[in-house]
Motif scaffolding. Structure first.
Motif, PDB file in Angstrom:
ATOM      1  N   ARG A  21     -18.179 -24.297  -0.506  1.00 51.31           N
ATOM      2  CA  ARG A  21     -16.810 -23.749  -0.453  1.00 51.31           C
ATOM      3  C   ARG A  21     -16.581 -23.092   0.909  1.00 51.31           C
ATOM      4  O   ARG A  21     -17.426 -22.373   1.409  1.00 51.31           O
ATOM      5  CB  ARG A  21     -16.595 -22.730  -1.555  1.00 51.31           C
ATOM      6  CG  ARG A  21     -15.125 -22.368  -1.752  1.00 51.31           C
ATOM      7  CD  ARG A  21     -14.910 -21.624  -3.064  1.00 51.31           C
ATOM      8  NE  ARG A  21     -13.512 -21.463  -3.347  1.00 51.31           N
ATOM      9  CZ  ARG A  21     -12.799 -22.202  -4.178  1.00 51.31           C
ATOM     10  NH1 ARG A  21     -13.381 -23.187  -4.837  1.00 51.31           N
ATOM     11  NH2 ARG A  21     -11.523 -21.971  -4.393  1.00 51.31           N
ATOM     12  N   THR A  22     -15.401 -23.331   1.471  1.00 53.87           N
ATOM     13  CA  THR A  22     -14.945 -22.665   2.688  1.00 53.87           C
ATOM     14  C   THR A  22     -13.690 -21.888   2.321  1.00 53.87           C
ATOM     15  O   THR A  22     -12.760 -22.454   1.743  1.00 53.87           O
ATOM     16  CB  THR A  22     -14.657 -23.683   3.806  1.00 53.87           C
ATOM     17  OG1 THR A  22     -15.868 -24.394   4.105  1.00 53.87           O
ATOM     18  CG2 THR A  22     -14.153 -22.979   5.060  1.00 53.87           C
ATOM     19  N   GLU A  83      -8.712  -7.602  -8.458  1.00 54.19           N
ATOM     20  CA  GLU A  83      -9.445  -8.601  -9.225  1.00 54.19           C
ATOM     21  C   GLU A  83     -10.600  -9.225  -8.443  1.00 54.19           C
ATOM     22  O   GLU A  83     -10.557  -9.296  -7.223  1.00 54.19           O
ATOM     23  CB  GLU A  83      -8.498  -9.710  -9.675  1.00 54.19           C
ATOM     24  CG  GLU A  83      -7.451  -9.243 -10.662  1.00 54.19           C
ATOM     25  CD  GLU A  83      -6.698 -10.406 -11.258  1.00 54.19           C
ATOM     26  OE1 GLU A  83      -6.825 -10.617 -12.475  1.00 54.19           O
ATOM     27  OE2 GLU A  83      -5.993 -11.101 -10.485  1.00 54.19           O
ATOM     28  N   TYR A  84     -11.585  -9.701  -9.206  1.00 59.39           N
ATOM     29  CA  TYR A  84     -12.734 -10.469  -8.709  1.00 59.39           C
ATOM     30  C   TYR A  84     -13.440  -9.760  -7.556  1.00 59.39           C
ATOM     31  O   TYR A  84     -13.501 -10.256  -6.435  1.00 59.39           O
ATOM     32  CB  TYR A  84     -12.306 -11.883  -8.320  1.00 59.39           C
ATOM     33  CG  TYR A  84     -11.681 -12.602  -9.489  1.00 59.39           C
ATOM     34  CD1 TYR A  84     -12.461 -12.963 -10.584  1.00 59.39           C
ATOM     35  CD2 TYR A  84     -10.322 -12.881  -9.525  1.00 59.39           C
ATOM     36  CE1 TYR A  84     -11.888 -13.598 -11.680  1.00 59.39           C
ATOM     37  CE2 TYR A  84      -9.752 -13.516 -10.614  1.00 59.39           C
ATOM     38  CZ  TYR A  84     -10.540 -13.872 -11.693  1.00 59.39           C
ATOM     39  OH  TYR A  84      -9.985 -14.497 -12.771  1.00 59.39           O
ATOM     40  N   LEU A  95     -16.165  -8.279  -1.407  1.00 59.41           N
ATOM     41  CA  LEU A  95     -15.363  -9.490  -1.297  1.00 59.41           C
ATOM     42  C   LEU A  95     -14.448  -9.403  -2.502  1.00 59.41           C
ATOM     43  O   LEU A  95     -14.927  -9.197  -3.625  1.00 59.41           O
ATOM     44  CB  LEU A  95     -16.218 -10.751  -1.404  1.00 59.41           C
ATOM     45  CG  LEU A  95     -17.055 -11.132  -0.169  1.00 59.41           C
ATOM     46  CD1 LEU A  95     -18.360 -10.381  -0.168  1.00 59.41           C
ATOM     47  CD2 LEU A  95     -17.311 -12.620  -0.162  1.00 59.41           C
ATOM     48  N   HIS A  96     -13.134  -9.538  -2.310  1.00 63.80           N
ATOM     49  CA  HIS A  96     -12.224  -9.416  -3.444  1.00 63.80           C
ATOM     50  C   HIS A  96     -10.908 -10.139  -3.191  1.00 63.80           C
ATOM     51  O   HIS A  96     -10.564 -10.470  -2.050  1.00 63.80           O
ATOM     52  CB  HIS A  96     -11.958  -7.948  -3.795  1.00 63.80           C
ATOM     53  CG  HIS A  96     -11.226  -7.163  -2.761  1.00 63.80           C
ATOM     54  ND1 HIS A  96      -9.863  -7.270  -2.557  1.00 63.80           N
ATOM     55  CD2 HIS A  96     -11.667  -6.228  -1.873  1.00 63.80           C
ATOM     56  CE1 HIS A  96      -9.494  -6.432  -1.596  1.00 63.80           C
ATOM     57  NE2 HIS A  96     -10.564  -5.797  -1.154  1.00 63.80           N
ATOM     58  N   ALA A  97     -10.170 -10.373  -4.277  1.00 70.15           N
ATOM     59  CA  ALA A  97      -8.855 -10.997  -4.182  1.00 70.15           C
ATOM     60  C   ALA A  97      -7.896 -10.051  -3.472  1.00 70.15           C
ATOM     61  O   ALA A  97      -7.879  -8.852  -3.746  1.00 70.15           O
ATOM     62  CB  ALA A  97      -8.330 -11.336  -5.578  1.00 70.15           C
ATOM     63  N   GLN A 119      -7.885 -17.375  -5.786  1.00 71.08           N
ATOM     64  CA  GLN A 119      -8.713 -18.472  -6.290  1.00 71.08           C
ATOM     65  C   GLN A 119     -10.082 -18.506  -5.618  1.00 71.08           C
ATOM     66  O   GLN A 119     -11.082 -18.874  -6.237  1.00 71.08           O
ATOM     67  CB  GLN A 119      -7.993 -19.824  -6.177  1.00 71.08           C
ATOM     68  CG  GLN A 119      -7.639 -20.249  -4.759  1.00 71.08           C
ATOM     69  CD  GLN A 119      -6.257 -19.834  -4.309  1.00 71.08           C
ATOM     70  OE1 GLN A 119      -5.703 -18.817  -4.755  1.00 71.08           O
ATOM     71  NE2 GLN A 119      -5.661 -20.603  -3.396  1.00 71.08           N
ATOM     72  N   ASP A 120     -10.161 -18.105  -4.353  1.00 69.34           N
ATOM     73  CA  ASP A 120     -11.452 -18.063  -3.664  1.00 69.34           C
ATOM     74  C   ASP A 120     -12.292 -16.881  -4.140  1.00 69.34           C
ATOM     75  O   ASP A 120     -13.504 -16.998  -4.319  1.00 69.34           O
ATOM     76  CB  ASP A 120     -11.250 -17.989  -2.146  1.00 69.34           C
ATOM     77  CG  ASP A 120     -10.762 -19.310  -1.561  1.00 69.34           C
ATOM     78  OD1 ASP A 120     -11.025 -20.374  -2.160  1.00 69.34           O
ATOM     79  OD2 ASP A 120     -10.117 -19.262  -0.492  1.00 69.34           O
TER      80      ASP A 120
END
Length: 143
Positions: A21-22, A83-84, A95-97, A119-120
């Protein structure tokens, strides 16, 4: 392993040496300030190797968590559920949305986290495991 390149504004995820994934990203905007208790606050994303310490599907973030409590401060932001979230430092880098950041892949505007498209962030949240490596390169211009 995830490799984040500050200059390219990209995070690449590899599994067993294969690129899977990039992701466009935005890192710390740079500069620093003094917090409400006199502490030094840096807005650079810390360079070098990091380890995934924890993961939260939703994590409440605010500028008060790192010392900015005055709503009149331009770096102030009220508590918000993000999120995330994949934590990579005990000082609060994730690292997050970041759906509000329209400069992903182009410019660094965060307070030090690695901002990603929702989405990433969701994809990395699923791929990254506790103990996974995240390397950040070129954290400041010229490095």
């Amino acid at each position: 392993i995830a490799i984040t390149d500050n200059k390219a504004h990209l995070t690449k995820v590899y599994i067993d040496g294969k690129l899977v994934r990039t992701m466009k990203c935005s890192l710390g905007k740079g500069g620093s300030t003094t917090g409400s208790n006199g502490e030094h606050i840096s807005y650079w994303t810390t360079g070098g190797p990091h380890v995934v310490l924890s993961k939260d599907r939703v994590h409440s973030m605010s500028s008060a968590s790192y010392g900015i409590t005055d709503p009149k401060d331009p770096n102030y932001y009220a508590p918000e559920d993000i999120e995330y979230c994949t934590r990579i430092t005990y000082s609060g880098e994730f690292l997050h949305a970041a759906p509000w950041n329209h400069s992903l892949g182009r410019a660094n505007l965060s307070h030090g986290c690695v901002n990603l498209l929702p989405q990433d962030a969701k994809a990395y949240y699923g791929l990254g495991k506790i103990g996974s490596t995240v390397k950040v390169f070129g954290r400041r211009p010229g490095t």
